[in-house]
Design a protein around this motif. Sequence first.
Motif, short mmCIF file in Angstrom:
data_model
loop_
_atom_site.label_atom_id
_atom_site.label_comp_id
_atom_site.label_asym_id
_atom_site.label_seq_id
_atom_site.Cartn_x
_atom_site.Cartn_y
_atom_site.Cartn_z
N ILE A 86 7.16 -1.40 5.58
CA ILE A 86 6.08 -1.30 6.58
C ILE A 86 5.03 -2.38 6.36
O ILE A 86 4.58 -3.02 7.32
CB ILE A 86 5.45 0.11 6.55
N TYR A 87 4.65 -2.62 5.12
CA TYR A 87 3.65 -3.64 4.84
C TYR A 87 4.17 -5.02 5.22
O TYR A 87 3.45 -5.82 5.84
CB TYR A 87 3.25 -3.63 3.36
N ALA A 88 5.41 -5.35 4.85
CA ALA A 88 5.98 -6.65 5.19
C ALA A 88 6.07 -6.82 6.71
O ALA A 88 5.72 -7.87 7.24
CB ALA A 88 7.35 -6.82 4.55
N MET A 89 6.50 -5.78 7.40
CA MET A 89 6.61 -5.86 8.86
C MET A 89 5.23 -6.01 9.51
O MET A 89 5.09 -6.71 10.51
CB MET A 89 7.34 -4.65 9.43
N SER A 90 4.23 -5.38 8.93
CA SER A 90 2.86 -5.54 9.46
C SER A 90 2.41 -6.99 9.36
O SER A 90 1.84 -7.54 10.31
CB SER A 90 1.87 -4.66 8.68
N ILE A 91 2.67 -7.61 8.23
CA ILE A 91 2.28 -9.00 8.04
C ILE A 91 3.09 -9.91 8.97
O ILE A 91 2.54 -10.80 9.63
CB ILE A 91 2.47 -9.41 6.56
N ILE A 92 4.39 -9.68 9.04
CA ILE A 92 5.26 -10.50 9.89
C ILE A 92 4.86 -10.37 11.36
O ILE A 92 4.74 -11.36 12.08
CB ILE A 92 6.74 -10.12 9.68
N ARG B 150 11.68 6.17 -2.55
CA ARG B 150 11.76 6.09 -1.09
C ARG B 150 10.41 5.69 -0.50
O ARG B 150 10.33 4.85 0.39
CB ARG B 150 12.25 7.44 -0.53
N ARG B 151 9.33 6.30 -1.00
CA ARG B 151 8.00 5.96 -0.51
C ARG B 151 7.67 4.49 -0.77
O ARG B 151 7.11 3.80 0.09
CB ARG B 151 6.94 6.85 -1.15
N THR B 152 8.02 4.01 -1.97
CA THR B 152 7.75 2.61 -2.32
C THR B 152 8.55 1.67 -1.43
O THR B 152 8.01 0.69 -0.91
CB THR B 152 8.06 2.35 -3.80
N ALA B 153 9.83 1.95 -1.23
CA ALA B 153 10.67 1.11 -0.37
C ALA B 153 10.14 1.12 1.07
O ALA B 153 10.08 0.08 1.72
CB ALA B 153 12.12 1.59 -0.41
N THR B 154 9.73 2.29 1.54
CA THR B 154 9.17 2.40 2.90
C THR B 154 7.88 1.60 3.02
O THR B 154 7.66 0.90 4.01
CB THR B 154 8.93 3.88 3.26
N LYS B 155 7.01 1.70 2.00
CA LYS B 155 5.75 0.96 2.03
C LYS B 155 6.00 -0.55 2.03
O LYS B 155 5.36 -1.28 2.77
CB LYS B 155 4.86 1.36 0.85
N ILE B 156 6.95 -1.01 1.21
CA ILE B 156 7.25 -2.44 1.19
C ILE B 156 7.70 -2.88 2.58
O ILE B 156 7.25 -3.91 3.10
CB ILE B 156 8.33 -2.78 0.13
N CYS C 213 -5.23 -8.63 3.24
CA CYS C 213 -6.40 -8.25 2.44
C CYS C 213 -6.62 -6.74 2.45
O CYS C 213 -6.91 -6.13 1.42
CB CYS C 213 -7.65 -8.98 2.93
N PHE C 214 -6.46 -6.14 3.62
CA PHE C 214 -6.60 -4.69 3.72
C PHE C 214 -5.53 -3.99 2.89
O PHE C 214 -5.82 -3.06 2.12
CB PHE C 214 -6.51 -4.24 5.18
N LEU C 215 -4.27 -4.43 3.00
CA LEU C 215 -3.18 -3.81 2.25
C LEU C 215 -3.36 -4.02 0.74
O LEU C 215 -3.11 -3.10 -0.04
CB LEU C 215 -1.83 -4.38 2.71
N ILE C 216 -3.81 -5.20 0.35
CA ILE C 216 -4.05 -5.47 -1.07
C ILE C 216 -5.15 -4.56 -1.61
O ILE C 216 -5.02 -3.98 -2.69
CB ILE C 216 -4.40 -6.95 -1.29
N SER C 217 -6.23 -4.39 -0.84
CA SER C 217 -7.30 -3.50 -1.31
C SER C 217 -6.82 -2.06 -1.41
O SER C 217 -7.19 -1.34 -2.34
CB SER C 217 -8.53 -3.62 -0.40
N ILE D 15 3.37 -11.55 1.40
CA ILE D 15 4.43 -10.55 1.20
C ILE D 15 4.77 -10.42 -0.27
O ILE D 15 4.96 -9.31 -0.78
CB ILE D 15 5.68 -10.92 2.04
N ILE D 16 4.79 -11.53 -1.00
CA ILE D 16 5.09 -11.48 -2.44
C ILE D 16 4.01 -10.72 -3.20
O ILE D 16 4.31 -9.85 -4.03
CB ILE D 16 5.26 -12.91 -3.00
N ILE D 17 2.74 -11.02 -2.91
CA ILE D 17 1.63 -10.34 -3.60
C ILE D 17 1.67 -8.83 -3.33
O ILE D 17 1.55 -8.02 -4.25
CB ILE D 17 0.28 -10.94 -3.19
N ILE D 18 1.85 -8.46 -2.08
CA ILE D 18 1.91 -7.04 -1.72
C ILE D 18 3.08 -6.37 -2.42
O ILE D 18 2.95 -5.26 -2.96
CB ILE D 18 2.05 -6.88 -0.18
N SER D 19 4.24 -7.02 -2.46
CA SER D 19 5.42 -6.44 -3.11
C SER D 19 5.19 -6.24 -4.60
O SER D 19 5.56 -5.20 -5.16
CB SER D 19 6.65 -7.33 -2.87
#
Length: 139
Positions: free
Chosen positions: A74-80, A66-72, A104-108, A35-39
């Motif tokens: 959604i990405y965090a919830m996907s990992i969780i 707004r897009r950045t906050a939404t992505k953070i 890994c997919f989100l990071i790429s 989550i930290i790396i993705i953020s």
Amino acid sequence: MELIQKLLAATSFKNAFFVLLSTASQFFLPIGNYIIIISILLVFDFITGVQAARKRGEKITSEGWRRTATKIWIYAMSIILTHYIRITMLSTSVELDLAKYISCFLISTELKSLDENIESITGVSILSKVIKALKPLIK
């Protein structure tokens, strides 16, 4: 069930709080770095996206925030959620770290987005340079 039993056995609010805190820590510890790396990548993506938009002469609006906050989110919830699915639905003998694969997919995805922003700003794609440098090694 075990958490509820521990909470009911707690003799004070303080003890119950520490039971909840330790349980949350045990859950989030394996995925915290993802989550930290993705953020961090999302913040860099936002910064380079703003710079790229300025270079193109586009108006900067709150939509990017707004897009950045939404992505953070959604990405965090996907990992969780993938971590939760692994814990609750997969047998302990299965060594399938779904959260790692999603991360890994989100990071790429974010690295590609960063590369596109950097190319828009500088005119140079770092990714294409890396691929070009690695091509002789792959053959």
